[in-house]
Design an enzyme around this catalytic site. Sequence first.
Site, PDB file in Angstrom:
ATOM      1  N   ASN A 153      95.512  15.881  77.300  1.00  0.00           N
ATOM      2  CA  ASN A 153      96.539  14.853  77.105  1.00  0.00           C
ATOM      3  C   ASN A 153      97.031  14.921  75.650  1.00  0.00           C
ATOM      4  OD1 ASN A 153      97.702  12.342  76.368  1.00  0.00           O
ATOM      5  ND2 ASN A 153      96.933  11.472  78.273  1.00  0.00           N
TER       6      ASN A 153
ATOM      7  N   ASP B  90      99.563  13.123  74.231  1.00  0.00           N
ATOM      8  CA  ASP B  90     100.335  11.951  73.769  1.00  0.00           C
ATOM      9  C   ASP B  90     100.162  11.690  72.275  1.00  0.00           C
ATOM     10  OD1 ASP B  90     101.039  11.493  76.374  1.00  0.00           O
ATOM     11  OD2 ASP B  90      99.605   9.872  76.689  1.00  0.00           O
ATOM     12  N   HIS B  91      98.917  11.868  71.791  1.00  0.00           N
ATOM     13  CA  HIS B  91      98.646  11.435  70.415  1.00  0.00           C
ATOM     14  C   HIS B  91      99.228  12.373  69.360  1.00  0.00           C
ATOM     15  CE1 HIS B  91      96.806   7.967  71.857  1.00  0.00           C
ATOM     16  NE2 HIS B  91      95.772   8.572  72.393  1.00  0.00           N
TER      17      HIS B  91
ATOM     18  N   ARG C 226     105.716   8.530  61.560  1.00  0.00           N
ATOM     19  CA  ARG C 226     106.638   8.842  60.473  1.00  0.00           C
ATOM     20  C   ARG C 226     108.103   8.856  60.950  1.00  0.00           C
ATOM     21  NH1 ARG C 226     106.094  10.918  55.223  1.00  0.00           N
ATOM     22  NH2 ARG C 226     104.211   9.687  55.122  1.00  0.00           N
TER      23      ARG C 226
ATOM     24  N   HIS D 238     102.094  10.964  78.995  1.00  0.00           N
ATOM     25  CA  HIS D 238     102.359   9.635  79.561  1.00  0.00           C
ATOM     26  C   HIS D 238     103.707   9.140  79.030  1.00  0.00           C
ATOM     27  CE1 HIS D 238     100.568   5.312  80.294  1.00  0.00           C
ATOM     28  NE2 HIS D 238     101.775   5.457  80.814  1.00  0.00           N
TER      29      HIS D 238
ATOM     30  N   ARG E 240     105.488   6.235  78.562  1.00  0.00           N
ATOM     31  CA  ARG E 240     105.291   4.780  78.610  1.00  0.00           C
ATOM     32  C   ARG E 240     106.636   4.065  78.576  1.00  0.00           C
ATOM     33  NH1 ARG E 240      99.762   3.008  77.502  1.00  0.00           N
ATOM     34  NH2 ARG E 240     100.660   0.958  77.726  1.00  0.00           N
TER      35      ARG E 240
ATOM     36  N   ARG F 116     106.269   4.609  73.205  1.00  0.00           N
ATOM     37  CA  ARG F 116     105.572   4.522  71.912  1.00  0.00           C
ATOM     38  C   ARG F 116     105.127   5.885  71.389  1.00  0.00           C
ATOM     39  NH1 ARG F 116     100.004   1.470  73.555  1.00  0.00           N
ATOM     40  NH2 ARG F 116     101.487  -0.045  74.355  1.00  0.00           N
ATOM     41  N   HIS F 117     104.998   6.873  72.290  1.00  0.00           N
ATOM     42  CA  HIS F 117     104.678   8.225  71.796  1.00  0.00           C
ATOM     43  C   HIS F 117     105.604   9.263  72.439  1.00  0.00           C
ATOM     44  CE1 HIS F 117     102.106   7.743  75.305  1.00  0.00           C
ATOM     45  NE2 HIS F 117     101.135   7.131  74.645  1.00  0.00           N
TER      46      HIS F 117
ATOM     47  N   GLU G   2     101.989  11.064  83.530  1.00  0.00           N
ATOM     48  CA  GLU G   2     101.533   9.713  83.869  1.00  0.00           C
ATOM     49  C   GLU G   2     102.688   8.741  83.669  1.00  0.00           C
ATOM     50  OE1 GLU G   2      98.452   8.893  81.115  1.00  0.00           O
ATOM     51  OE2 GLU G   2      97.213  10.536  81.810  1.00  0.00           O
TER      52      GLU G   2
ATOM     53  N   THR H  64      95.739   1.103  75.133  1.00  0.00           N
ATOM     54  CA  THR H  64      95.729   2.243  76.045  1.00  0.00           C
ATOM     55  C   THR H  64      95.543   1.711  77.461  1.00  0.00           C
ATOM     56  OG1 THR H  64      94.632   4.350  76.518  1.00  0.00           O
ATOM     57  CG2 THR H  64      93.225   2.580  75.723  1.00  0.00           C
ATOM     58  N   THR H  65      95.693   2.584  78.475  1.00  0.00           N
ATOM     59  CA  THR H  65      95.645   2.123  79.867  1.00  0.00           C
ATOM     60  C   THR H  65      94.287   1.463  80.148  1.00  0.00           C
ATOM     61  OG1 THR H  65      96.902   4.117  80.319  1.00  0.00           O
ATOM     62  CG2 THR H  65      96.164   2.857  82.221  1.00  0.00           C
TER      63      THR H  65
ATOM     64  N   GLU I 119      92.757   9.789  90.360  1.00  0.00           N
ATOM     65  CA  GLU I 119      92.047  10.034  89.101  1.00  0.00           C
ATOM     66  C   GLU I 119      91.185   8.803  88.862  1.00  0.00           C
ATOM     67  OE1 GLU I 119      94.305  11.498  85.754  1.00  0.00           O
ATOM     68  OE2 GLU I 119      92.847  10.665  84.338  1.00  0.00           O
TER      69      GLU I 119
ATOM     70  N   HIS J 289      89.736   9.200  80.918  1.00  0.00           N
ATOM     71  CA  HIS J 289      89.834   8.047  80.010  1.00  0.00           C
ATOM     72  C   HIS J 289      88.530   7.849  79.247  1.00  0.00           C
ATOM     73  CE1 HIS J 289      91.227   4.433  78.114  1.00  0.00           C
ATOM     74  NE2 HIS J 289      92.431   4.765  78.544  1.00  0.00           N
ATOM     75  N   GLY J 290      88.653   8.025  77.947  1.00  0.00           N
ATOM     76  CA  GLY J 290      87.501   7.787  77.075  1.00  0.00           C
ATOM     77  C   GLY J 290      86.465   8.905  77.092  1.00  0.00           C
TER      78      GLY J 290
ATOM     79  N   GLY K  11      92.261  13.239  76.209  1.00  0.00           N
ATOM     80  CA  GLY K  11      93.240  13.256  75.128  1.00  0.00           C
ATOM     81  C   GLY K  11      92.661  12.907  73.776  1.00  0.00           C
TER      82      GLY K  11
HETATM   83  N1  PXP Z   1      93.983   9.849  82.266  1.00  0.00           N
HETATM   84  C1  PXP Z   1      94.845   8.803  82.286  1.00  0.00           C
HETATM   85  C2  PXP Z   1      95.430   8.402  83.606  1.00  0.00           C
HETATM   86  C3  PXP Z   1      95.208   8.134  81.104  1.00  0.00           C
HETATM   87  O1  PXP Z   1      96.057   7.095  81.149  1.00  0.00           O
HETATM   88  C4  PXP Z   1      94.685   8.597  79.868  1.00  0.00           C
HETATM   89  C5  PXP Z   1      95.104   7.930  78.585  1.00  0.00           C
HETATM   90  O2  PXP Z   1      96.458   8.119  78.372  1.00  0.00           O
HETATM   91  C6  PXP Z   1      93.813   9.700  79.889  1.00  0.00           C
HETATM   92  C7  PXP Z   1      93.458  10.289  81.099  1.00  0.00           C
HETATM   93  C8  PXP Z   1      93.230  10.249  78.629  1.00  0.00           C
HETATM   94  O3  PXP Z   1      92.393   9.299  78.057  1.00  0.00           O
HETATM   95  P1  PXP Z   1      91.765   9.577  76.612  1.00  0.00           P
HETATM   96  O4  PXP Z   1      92.901   9.696  75.650  1.00  0.00           O
HETATM   97  O5  PXP Z   1      90.916   8.373  76.383  1.00  0.00           O
HETATM   98  O6  PXP Z   1      90.970  10.842  76.714  1.00  0.00           O
END
Ligand code: PXP
Length: 265
Positions: free
Chosen positions: A6, A8-9, A17, A42, A44, A48-49, A69, A99-100, A150, A213-214, A235
């Site tokens: 992922n 996004d970050h 910036r 994602h 959103r 935001r990203h 996503e 976050t989600t 998922e 996630h996490g 991510g």
């Molecule tokens: N899967 C889904 C559906 C998510 O929404 C996210 C966070 O955007 C992730 C995976 C990745 O989560 P993390 O950034 O905590 O690894």
Amino acid sequence: MLLGVNIDHIATLREARAINDPDPLEAIFIAKRAGAHQITIHLREDRRHIHDLDIQNILQSSFLPVNIECSINPQIIESLLNLKPQRITLVPENREEITTEGGLDIQANLQRIQEIIQAFHCIGTEVSLFIDTDIAQICAAKEVRAEMIELHTGTYANLHLMLFSNLPRTQHSLKSLEIPRASLKELYEKSIQDLQNAAKEAKWLGLEVAAGHGLNYHNLKPILKIPEIFELNIGQSIIARAIFSGLEQAIKDMLTLMQNKEAKD
Ligand code: PXP
């Protein structure tokens, strides 16, 4: 097991910036070279990203399959239908969240989700649903004809952080989990059991099972032992490590843990 990275970050850093650097598109070439199997982004509602233009550029140029996503917001769905992605993952979205936070409530939005899935199937897009380890939601995912779910690993990951990291001693300690260690341990074991049961049930119903996630370099082991899970979407921990080691190395480190199943508890 497959790895979806992922990214996004990378866009989060760009948005800090408000310029054009770093570009999430560049990450895809590195992810491919490192051996990742998929890119996850994602879109959103508050952008935001990742922005709409990122989605267009990434879909046009990616050498890896792209998993987008998104929420069930009509404008978002409309714009993604026009772009014909390979896969979308429907997630709940709450404007205030960092976050989600939880899984999608399929039962509460049954007809809407069914219509969205039908529309994406008509253009050849596969659909995954991001859900908690709730058997009723898994049955609903089957009912609305998603190909995949998922499983939300956030509860498990939070318990792992509170038990096995220094999070409780930082300003970001999870207040709701500041409970006796024995109770934390019990909840932790239960969260693993719930993931195992949910994965088994989903597979039995004919759904493909991903998780995310996490997840990080320290909490993978129990997840890798769930045979029904075929893909992880990760991510934050990869991008965090990439700041120190570079993105290619961070992805390779994660893949090594996933392949040799020697991830630390
Ligand atoms: N899967 C889904 C559906 C998510 O929404 C996210 C966070 O955007 C992730 C995976 C990745 O989560 P993390 O950034 O905590 O690894």
